[in-house]
Design a protein around this motif. Structure first.
Motif, PDB file in Angstrom:
ATOM      1  N   HIS A   4       0.849  -1.200   0.000  1.00  0.00           N
ATOM      2  CA  HIS A   4       0.000   0.000   0.000  1.00  0.00           C
ATOM      3  C   HIS A   4       0.881   1.245   0.000  1.00  0.00           C
ATOM      4  O   HIS A   4       1.917   1.280   0.676  1.00  0.00           O
ATOM      5  CB  HIS A   4      -0.905  -0.014   1.235  1.00  0.00           C
ATOM      6  CG  HIS A   4      -2.052   0.949   1.165  1.00  0.00           C
ATOM      7  ND1 HIS A   4      -1.891   2.303   1.353  1.00  0.00           N
ATOM      8  CD2 HIS A   4      -3.380   0.762   0.919  1.00  0.00           C
ATOM      9  CE1 HIS A   4      -3.068   2.903   1.231  1.00  0.00           C
ATOM     10  NE2 HIS A   4      -3.984   1.987   0.963  1.00  0.00           N
ATOM     11  N   LYS A  12      -2.147   0.563  15.782  1.00  0.00           N
ATOM     12  CA  LYS A  12      -3.022  -0.532  15.384  1.00  0.00           C
ATOM     13  C   LYS A  12      -2.291  -1.864  15.598  1.00  0.00           C
ATOM     14  O   LYS A  12      -1.068  -1.945  15.447  1.00  0.00           O
ATOM     15  CB  LYS A  12      -3.409  -0.385  13.915  1.00  0.00           C
ATOM     16  CG  LYS A  12      -4.255   0.854  13.623  1.00  0.00           C
ATOM     17  CD  LYS A  12      -5.650   0.709  14.191  1.00  0.00           C
ATOM     18  CE  LYS A  12      -6.643   1.692  13.594  1.00  0.00           C
ATOM     19  NZ  LYS A  12      -6.478   3.065  14.099  1.00  0.00           N
ATOM     20  N   ARG A  31      -9.347  -6.021   2.295  1.00  0.00           N
ATOM     21  CA  ARG A  31     -10.244  -4.877   2.538  1.00  0.00           C
ATOM     22  C   ARG A  31     -10.540  -4.740   4.032  1.00  0.00           C
ATOM     23  O   ARG A  31     -10.604  -3.617   4.562  1.00  0.00           O
ATOM     24  CB  ARG A  31     -11.544  -5.039   1.737  1.00  0.00           C
ATOM     25  CG  ARG A  31     -11.366  -4.817   0.235  1.00  0.00           C
ATOM     26  CD  ARG A  31     -12.688  -4.921  -0.505  1.00  0.00           C
ATOM     27  NE  ARG A  31     -12.563  -4.729  -1.929  1.00  0.00           N
ATOM     28  CZ  ARG A  31     -12.507  -3.535  -2.532  1.00  0.00           C
ATOM     29  NH1 ARG A  31     -12.600  -2.428  -1.808  1.00  0.00           N
ATOM     30  NH2 ARG A  31     -12.389  -3.454  -3.852  1.00  0.00           N
ATOM     31  N   ARG A  32     -10.711  -5.875   4.702  1.00  0.00           N
ATOM     32  CA  ARG A  32     -11.000  -5.852   6.150  1.00  0.00           C
ATOM     33  C   ARG A  32      -9.836  -5.208   6.916  1.00  0.00           C
ATOM     34  O   ARG A  32     -10.049  -4.380   7.810  1.00  0.00           O
ATOM     35  CB  ARG A  32     -11.258  -7.291   6.615  1.00  0.00           C
ATOM     36  CG  ARG A  32     -11.624  -7.436   8.073  1.00  0.00           C
ATOM     37  CD  ARG A  32     -12.086  -8.868   8.378  1.00  0.00           C
ATOM     38  NE  ARG A  32     -12.068  -9.111   9.797  1.00  0.00           N
ATOM     39  CZ  ARG A  32     -11.132  -9.814  10.443  1.00  0.00           C
ATOM     40  NH1 ARG A  32     -10.138 -10.372   9.757  1.00  0.00           N
ATOM     41  NH2 ARG A  32     -11.191  -9.973  11.744  1.00  0.00           N
ATOM     42  N   LEU A  51      -7.520  -3.119   5.696  1.00  0.00           N
ATOM     43  CA  LEU A  51      -7.399  -1.702   5.338  1.00  0.00           C
ATOM     44  C   LEU A  51      -8.505  -0.872   5.992  1.00  0.00           C
ATOM     45  O   LEU A  51      -8.256   0.269   6.418  1.00  0.00           O
ATOM     46  CB  LEU A  51      -7.418  -1.539   3.812  1.00  0.00           C
ATOM     47  CG  LEU A  51      -6.202  -2.139   3.073  1.00  0.00           C
ATOM     48  CD1 LEU A  51      -6.388  -2.057   1.569  1.00  0.00           C
ATOM     49  CD2 LEU A  51      -4.896  -1.465   3.498  1.00  0.00           C
ATOM     50  N   ASP A  52      -9.713  -1.425   6.104  1.00  0.00           N
ATOM     51  CA  ASP A  52     -10.795  -0.717   6.813  1.00  0.00           C
ATOM     52  C   ASP A  52     -10.405  -0.487   8.276  1.00  0.00           C
ATOM     53  O   ASP A  52     -10.611   0.606   8.822  1.00  0.00           O
ATOM     54  CB  ASP A  52     -12.102  -1.533   6.754  1.00  0.00           C
ATOM     55  CG  ASP A  52     -12.759  -1.475   5.380  1.00  0.00           C
ATOM     56  OD1 ASP A  52     -12.315  -0.654   4.548  1.00  0.00           O
ATOM     57  OD2 ASP A  52     -13.689  -2.275   5.136  1.00  0.00           O
ATOM     58  N   TYR A  53      -9.859  -1.518   8.897  1.00  0.00           N
ATOM     59  CA  TYR A  53      -9.428  -1.401  10.299  1.00  0.00           C
ATOM     60  C   TYR A  53      -8.349  -0.324  10.454  1.00  0.00           C
ATOM     61  O   TYR A  53      -8.336   0.442  11.426  1.00  0.00           O
ATOM     62  CB  TYR A  53      -8.906  -2.763  10.776  1.00  0.00           C
ATOM     63  CG  TYR A  53      -8.109  -2.744  12.062  1.00  0.00           C
ATOM     64  CD1 TYR A  53      -8.730  -2.571  13.306  1.00  0.00           C
ATOM     65  CD2 TYR A  53      -6.717  -2.897  12.034  1.00  0.00           C
ATOM     66  CE1 TYR A  53      -7.987  -2.565  14.480  1.00  0.00           C
ATOM     67  CE2 TYR A  53      -5.976  -2.899  13.201  1.00  0.00           C
ATOM     68  CZ  TYR A  53      -6.609  -2.723  14.422  1.00  0.00           C
ATOM     69  OH  TYR A  53      -5.874  -2.712  15.592  1.00  0.00           O
ATOM     70  N   GLY A  56      -8.052   2.239   8.527  1.00  0.00           N
ATOM     71  CA  GLY A  56      -8.551   3.521   8.039  1.00  0.00           C
ATOM     72  C   GLY A  56      -7.911   3.944   6.725  1.00  0.00           C
ATOM     73  O   GLY A  56      -7.758   5.134   6.458  1.00  0.00           O
ATOM     74  N   PRO A  85      -7.660   3.598   2.349  1.00  0.00           N
ATOM     75  CA  PRO A  85      -8.445   3.225   1.159  1.00  0.00           C
ATOM     76  C   PRO A  85      -7.872   1.965   0.510  1.00  0.00           C
ATOM     77  O   PRO A  85      -6.672   1.693   0.604  1.00  0.00           O
ATOM     78  CB  PRO A  85      -8.280   4.440   0.239  1.00  0.00           C
ATOM     79  CG  PRO A  85      -6.967   5.060   0.652  1.00  0.00           C
ATOM     80  CD  PRO A  85      -6.853   4.819   2.127  1.00  0.00           C
ATOM     81  N   PHE A  86      -8.746   1.235  -0.160  1.00  0.00           N
ATOM     82  CA  PHE A  86      -8.305   0.025  -0.860  1.00  0.00           C
ATOM     83  C   PHE A  86      -7.410   0.403  -2.034  1.00  0.00           C
ATOM     84  O   PHE A  86      -7.681   1.364  -2.758  1.00  0.00           O
ATOM     85  CB  PHE A  86      -9.520  -0.763  -1.369  1.00  0.00           C
ATOM     86  CG  PHE A  86      -9.158  -1.981  -2.163  1.00  0.00           C
ATOM     87  CD1 PHE A  86      -8.668  -3.119  -1.541  1.00  0.00           C
ATOM     88  CD2 PHE A  86      -9.278  -1.979  -3.556  1.00  0.00           C
ATOM     89  CE1 PHE A  86      -8.315  -4.245  -2.284  1.00  0.00           C
ATOM     90  CE2 PHE A  86      -8.935  -3.094  -4.302  1.00  0.00           C
ATOM     91  CZ  PHE A  86      -8.449  -4.228  -3.660  1.00  0.00           C
TER      92      PHE A  86
END
Length: 492
Positions: free
Chosen positions: A274, A358, A430-431, A433-435, A437, A439-440
């Motif tokens: 990423h 995180k 995706r899970r 990256l959501d955690y 914060g 973007p995909f």
């Protein structure tokens, strides 16, 4: 005691530092060697030991500066060239490392240690065929060089020929074989025979390697169980409520924790693909802080009790120091990964000093995870893996402690099951990256194309698309795994 009476005795300082390095007390070892170097700047062994201590503390830039200074004294000295090559690797200057390795090999064409080190550098940068050739050249020069035999096995993707297996067996049978060569050859034969589906003989070699290695360690499963139970007892919801709002507010770190061989390198490679995330290393900083908080008295650890005594200013200072000290490993992304698996023992400490960090728990099915650890010879540490009962008990203790963190810090840790990533790469990416914060980004799914140095045992595996080669690898060994199943208990 001797140094109190002889405070400037350089050899005494050097020997005490060696003991510190063996026991993992690296800050004291570094201080002693730095002082010894000031007293006797021409003492080459002290200088070399100091470089070793700096590297172990992951002070790579400083270690390289020291190696450059030695090299400048005598640029043609192969020992100094070798140390500078290794420190160049640690600072990701692989071109310089290869130049130095080649300079040594021009003088010492068949030097097995140099050929093996060059192979490691080639492997880390993704030049697998060249790495294989370098390891094979080391073996041709020294047929009992276990380090090179195991390096081939540790690629995970290399397949030994019949002739190579015969040669390994011949060397392993020698009564005069050096201890670590015997260990390396045992693990290498275990892997070679596993690939041939000769599981009986394979297990015998894995068992032999682990038994040899276990005899060398000071690991106590009882002591580890007690240490992790203390975290559950003392890191309470009240402690975290009391310190709400404390610590350093940087959101930068992403800790990937769990057991080794649980799929953490895969998660790191996905996330490091990423644009906003830097992959780094298994950083020692949290473990070093926990060690410092234990205090100076042998056998009388003040950690984690001391967490109840620390003030807001201290917690914030510890967090700020972590961010500062790890900056050297980062590029320019706003977030970075610390992949030290053992940090799961210190999630309470991490939360207190870096409340916005995180944490991802990389978890793998227990029998796959534990048996994969048992088959792996680690460069250092992870001593709980050198016995089936020991690794099973450690896994069970880990699950119990992670359950505790979920209870006292609800929602803090994202658990990512390795098998779920294999089943649904995009969904789990995706899970995550959501955690975080974030973007995909499509390149996270193309993680195997990401060009970066990968230093763990999984380096070759994460350079390939997702695959299931390691799943259920324990099943052919089931007849010998009773001690592991028993130790896992309800967690099996």
């Amino acid at each position: 005691h001797f140094l109190r009476a002889n405070p400037r005795n350089v050899e005494g300082m050097r020997l005490l530092a060696q003991i510190g390095i063996k026991l993992g007390i690296l800050d004291d070892a570094e201080f002693l060697l730095d002082s010894a170097r000031a007293f006797e700047p021409d003492n080459i062994q002290v200088r070399l030991d100091y470089i070793d201590a700096l590297r172990r503390r992951q002070k790579f830039a400083q270690a390289r500066t020291e190696a450059e200074a030695l090299h400048a004294r005598d640029p043609e000295n192969p020992l100094f060239q070798s140390h500078l090559a290794i420190e160049s690797m640690q600072t990701s200057d692989y071109d310089r490392a290869f130049e130095l390795f080649d300079a040594i090999l021009a003088k010492l064409p068949g030097d097995p240690a140099t050929l093996t080190s060059k192979g490691h550098a080639l492997k880390t940068t993704g030049a697998q065929d060249d790495a294989v050739a370098s390891y094979q050249a080391a073996i041709a020069a020294k047929p009992d060089h276990g380090d090179a035999w195991y390096a081939l096995a540790n690629l995970k993707t290399y397949r030994f020929t019949d002739d190579e297996i015969v040669r390994m067996r011949e060397q392993a049978g020698r009564p005069d074989l050096a201890f670590m060569d015997r260990v390396h050859l045992s693990f290498a034969l275990g892997k070679a025979l596993e690939d041939r589906a000769d599981y009986t003989d394979s297990f015998a070699h894995y068992e032999r390697g682990n038994t040899l290695k276990r005899a060398q360690t000071r690991y106590s499963a009882d002591a580890m169980t007690a240490e992790l139970a203390k975290q559950r007892e003392l890191c309470t919801a009240d402690l975290f409520a009391k310190h709400a709002g404390s610590g350093h507010d940087a959101p930068d770190p992403i800790f990937i924790v769990g057991l080794p061989r649980a799929g953490s390198t895969l998660l790191e490679q996905i996330l490091a693909s990423h644009s906003q995330v830097d992959g780094t290393l298994e950083l020692p900083n949290i473990l070093a802080l926990a060690h410092r908080l234990r205090g100076r008295k042998a056998g009388q650890s003040r950690y984690p009790e001391i967490l109840h005594e620390l003030g807001s200013d201290q917690l914030a200072a510890f967090g700020a120091k972590f961010i500062e000290d790890t900056r050297v490993h980062r590029q320019n992304a706003p977030f970075f990964i610390d992949k030290m698996p053992n940090n799961f023992r210190h999630i309470g400490l991490i939360h207190l000093i870096l409340p916005n960090a995180k944490i991802i728990d990389a978890r793998r099915a227990p029998l796959d995870c534990c048996f994969s650890g048992f088959k792996q010879l680690f460069a250092e540490g992870q001593e709980f893996t050198y016995g089936l009962a020991e690794v099973g008990r450690y896994y069970a203790d880990y699950v119990d402690l992670m359950d505790h963190w979920d209870t006292v810090l609800p929602g803090k840790v994202l658990r990512v099951q390795h098998e779920d990533v294999l089943d649904d790469l995009e969904g789990q990416t995706r899970r995550m990256l959501d955690y975080l914060g974030l973007p995909f980004e499509e390149q996270c799914l193309e993680f195997h194309k990401t060009r970066r140095a990968v230093r763990t045992a999984s380096s070759e595996q994460v350079r390939r698309p997702i695959n299931r080669s390691g799943q259920d690898a324990w099943k052919p060994y089931d007849p010998w795994l009773a001690p592991l199943r028993e130790a896992l208990g309800q967690h099996g």
